[in-house]
Design an enzyme around this catalytic site. Structure first.
Site, short mmCIF file in Angstrom:
data_model
loop_
_atom_site.label_atom_id
_atom_site.label_comp_id
_atom_site.label_asym_id
_atom_site.label_seq_id
_atom_site.Cartn_x
_atom_site.Cartn_y
_atom_site.Cartn_z
CE1 TYR A 11 16.84 4.36 -0.27
CE2 TYR A 11 16.31 2.49 1.12
CZ TYR A 11 17.00 3.67 0.92
OH TYR A 11 17.83 4.15 1.90
CG LEU A 33 7.35 0.97 -13.22
CD1 LEU A 33 6.95 1.94 -14.33
CD2 LEU A 33 8.65 1.45 -12.57
CG ASP A 58 3.98 -9.09 -11.82
OD1 ASP A 58 4.45 -10.13 -11.31
OD2 ASP A 58 3.26 -8.30 -11.19
CE LYS A 84 10.22 -0.78 0.65
NZ LYS A 84 11.38 0.06 0.76
CB SER A 124 14.95 -9.09 5.48
OG SER A 124 14.69 -8.37 6.66
CE1 TYR A 149 9.72 -8.02 2.88
CE2 TYR A 149 10.41 -7.82 5.17
CZ TYR A 149 10.69 -7.71 3.83
OH TYR A 149 11.95 -7.30 3.43
CE LYS A 153 12.31 -10.04 1.22
NZ LYS A 153 12.63 -9.91 -0.18
CE1 TYR A 177 20.34 -6.91 0.39
CE2 TYR A 177 18.21 -5.84 0.23
CZ TYR A 177 19.28 -6.47 -0.37
OH TYR A 177 19.27 -6.66 -1.72
P1 NAD Z 1 11.14 -1.23 -3.19
O1 NAD Z 1 9.69 -1.46 -2.98
O2 NAD Z 1 11.60 0.19 -3.30
O3 NAD Z 1 11.65 -2.02 -4.47
C1 NAD Z 1 11.06 -3.23 -4.89
C2 NAD Z 1 10.75 -3.09 -6.37
O4 NAD Z 1 10.15 -4.31 -6.84
C3 NAD Z 1 9.76 -1.95 -6.67
O5 NAD Z 1 10.30 -1.14 -7.67
C4 NAD Z 1 8.50 -2.67 -7.14
O6 NAD Z 1 7.79 -1.91 -8.09
C5 NAD Z 1 9.07 -3.95 -7.70
N1 NAD Z 1 8.15 -5.09 -7.70
C6 NAD Z 1 7.36 -5.52 -6.67
N2 NAD Z 1 6.68 -6.63 -7.05
C7 NAD Z 1 7.06 -6.91 -8.33
C8 NAD Z 1 6.71 -7.91 -9.26
N3 NAD Z 1 5.82 -8.84 -8.95
N4 NAD Z 1 7.28 -7.88 -10.48
C9 NAD Z 1 8.16 -6.92 -10.82
N5 NAD Z 1 8.54 -5.93 -9.98
C10 NAD Z 1 7.99 -5.93 -8.74
O7 NAD Z 1 11.92 -1.97 -2.03
P2 NAD Z 1 13.45 -1.91 -1.63
O8 NAD Z 1 13.54 -1.26 -0.32
O9 NAD Z 1 14.26 -1.42 -2.75
O10 NAD Z 1 13.71 -3.46 -1.39
C11 NAD Z 1 14.25 -4.29 -2.38
C12 NAD Z 1 14.26 -5.72 -1.88
O11 NAD Z 1 15.01 -5.77 -0.66
C13 NAD Z 1 12.88 -6.27 -1.53
O12 NAD Z 1 12.84 -7.64 -1.88
C14 NAD Z 1 12.81 -6.11 -0.02
O13 NAD Z 1 11.95 -7.04 0.57
C15 NAD Z 1 14.25 -6.38 0.37
N6 NAD Z 1 14.60 -5.76 1.65
C16 NAD Z 1 14.39 -4.42 1.85
C17 NAD Z 1 14.69 -3.86 3.08
C18 NAD Z 1 14.43 -2.39 3.32
O14 NAD Z 1 14.42 -1.98 4.47
N7 NAD Z 1 14.25 -1.56 2.29
C19 NAD Z 1 15.22 -4.65 4.10
C20 NAD Z 1 15.45 -5.99 3.86
C21 NAD Z 1 15.13 -6.55 2.62
C1 UD1 Z 2 11.17 -3.13 10.00
C2 UD1 Z 2 10.43 -4.43 9.86
C3 UD1 Z 2 11.38 -5.47 9.26
C4 UD1 Z 2 11.95 -4.98 7.94
C5 UD1 Z 2 12.65 -3.64 8.20
C6 UD1 Z 2 13.24 -3.03 6.98
C7 UD1 Z 2 8.73 -4.41 11.63
C8 UD1 Z 2 8.29 -5.03 12.91
N1 UD1 Z 2 9.92 -4.85 11.15
O1 UD1 Z 2 12.25 -3.35 10.86
O2 UD1 Z 2 10.70 -6.68 9.06
O3 UD1 Z 2 12.87 -5.90 7.42
O4 UD1 Z 2 11.70 -2.72 8.76
O5 UD1 Z 2 12.26 -2.53 6.12
O6 UD1 Z 2 8.05 -3.57 11.05
N2 UD1 Z 2 10.50 3.38 15.18
C9 UD1 Z 2 9.94 4.37 15.93
N3 UD1 Z 2 9.01 5.18 15.33
C10 UD1 Z 2 8.64 5.06 14.02
C11 UD1 Z 2 9.25 4.03 13.25
C12 UD1 Z 2 10.16 3.20 13.87
O7 UD1 Z 2 10.23 4.52 17.11
O8 UD1 Z 2 7.79 5.81 13.54
C13 UD1 Z 2 11.53 2.50 15.81
C14 UD1 Z 2 11.17 1.03 15.84
O9 UD1 Z 2 10.48 0.71 16.99
C15 UD1 Z 2 12.58 0.39 15.77
C16 UD1 Z 2 13.40 1.39 14.95
O10 UD1 Z 2 12.70 2.62 15.02
O11 UD1 Z 2 13.14 0.33 17.07
C17 UD1 Z 2 13.54 0.98 13.49
O12 UD1 Z 2 12.26 0.73 12.95
P1 UD1 Z 2 12.04 0.41 11.40
O13 UD1 Z 2 12.73 1.45 10.58
O14 UD1 Z 2 10.58 0.22 11.17
O15 UD1 Z 2 12.84 -0.94 11.16
P2 UD1 Z 2 12.73 -2.35 11.92
O16 UD1 Z 2 11.73 -2.33 12.99
O17 UD1 Z 2 14.11 -2.74 12.27
#
Ligand code: NAD
Ligand code: UD1
Length: 340
Positions: A11, A33, A58, A84, A124, A149, A153, A177
């Protein structure tokens, strides 16, 4: 010289490819993937009108990584690859530590062997645990994580800091993030979660498109303006551009300590604020029910963004309305995501 983008089919990675391309950077994408589709890469190619070098693999596969570093001239890495899902990490901690920690260690060892010493890491806001106050500054205590998770991090941040202590020619940017949401304005790229979404915005989007019956609002008795949880939602394109600024920063600095920076907007919106904004953007009514709090959730989490502005010259620009409009465009154009 190229940037290696691990997890670049995912993403945030896929959106970052476009911003890097627009800023003149060359890159190659490495992804297994596991949580993404080759279709995302094809769509990025269409948007930028250029072929992308994509290698399926990988980060734990040492031989494949070494082949990659031998074949291409890679001078920096943006490291998105990892698992994640908070819930999955609780039920399968070993898989999470194996993928996230061992994967990162392996990548760092190969980087060191090939003298590639610039890395941007996806961390994160979860590393802050439940902060004593908001907005959250980068020097707030970290490590009070509540799930594997989040702990992975935190541990990777520590590993990167120790790596720098051992070899201060490493240039490291740790980006914390907040809540990435939204999609590319074309509606061709977006978040494609497997199964039932855990996160708020994809759940709302799927409810608006009719895939889910109603949104469960997890708690309405928090100490927030309307009782529902408050978060710092950031448009994925703004977040993606933050990576360009982080790479610029590493390229333009000499020996520097690891940079640790929040990427958020600095604005906290509640669950009901997001719901209302999405209804407006989509023109759909989104049914919801108030249910119990979700275990592990906190009341408020939003960033102090002044350091990002000062050090990177970066500030998120897009509004909550734009986040909802772009999520809706993606969801309504692609009700089944990439469909693969
Ligand atoms: P995502 O799952 O869409 O992207 C992660 C990608 O890594 C995927 O394409 C997956 O196929 C690939 N992957 C996983 N394990 C692998 C491996 N061992 N080798 C090679 N590829 C691998 O997630 P995202 O939302 O794009 O997140 C990207 C990064 O940001 C992650 O490290 C995630 O933990 C971090 N992050 C995401 C969020 C969020 O809310 N999306 C928030 C904070 C941090
Ligand atoms: C979650 C993860 C966090 C991760 C982040 C980004 C948990 C406890 N935390 O954070 O570790 O870094 O996602 O991927 O899972 N909510 C609802 N209904 C729903 C979904 C969410 O009410 O169906 C509320 C939650 O209670 C929260 C807000 O929406 O108040 C955001 O939730 P979410 O999108 O899951 O993100 P985080 O909880 O911030």
């Amino acid at each position: 010289m190229k940037i290696l983008i691990t997890g670049g089919a995912g993403y945030i990675g896929s959106h970052t490819l476009i911003e890097l391309y627009n800023s003149g950077y060359n890159f190659i994408v490495y992804d297994n993937l596991l949580n993404s589709s080759k279709e995302a890469i094809k769509r990025v190619e269409k948007i930028i009108n250029k072929d992308i070098i994509f290698i399926e693999g990988d980060i734990r596969d040492t031989l494949k990584l070494k082949e990659l570093f031998s074949k291409y001239s890679i001078d920096s890495v943006i490291h998105f690859a990892g698992l994640k899902s908070v819930a999955e990490s609780v039920s399968n901690p070993l898989e999470y530590y194996d993928n996230n920690i061992l994967g990162t260690l392996n990548l760092l060892k190969v980087m060191k062997e090939f003298n590639c010493k610039k890395i941007v890491f996806s961390s994160s806001a979860t590393v802050y645990g439940d902060p004593a106050t908001t907005p959250i500054l980068e020097n707030f205590p970290v490590g009070g994580t509540t799930n594997p998770y989040g702990t992975s991090k935190y541990m990777i941040e520590r590993i990167l800091e120790d790596l720098y202590i051992s070899d201060n020619s490493f240039k490291i940017a740790i980006l914390r993030y907040f809540n990435p949401v939204g999609a590319h304005e074309s509606g061709a790229l977006g978040e494609d979660p497997n199964g039932i979404p855990n996160n708020l915005m994809p759940f709302i989007a799927q409810t608006a498109v009719g895939k889910r019956e109603y949104l469960s609002v997890f708690g309405s008795d928090y100490d927030t303006h309307d009782g529902t949880g408050v978060r710092d939602y950031i448009h994925v394109v703004d977040l993606a551009y933050g990576h360009v600024k982080a790479i610029d920063y590493l390229n333009n600095s000499n020996k520097i300590k690891p940079l640790i920076v929040n990427l958020g907007t600095g604005i906290g919106y509640s669950v009901l604020d997001v719901l209302k904004a999405f209804e407006k953007a989509s023109g759909k009514r989104i049914p919801y029910k108030i249910v119990d709090r979700r275990v592990g959730d906190i009341a408020k989490c939003y960033a102090d963004t002044s350091y990002a502005k000062e050090v990177l010259g970066w500030k998120a620009k897009k509004t909550l309305a734009q986040m909802c409009e772009d999520s809706w465009k993606w969801q309504s154009n692609n009700p089944d995501g990439y469909g693969i």
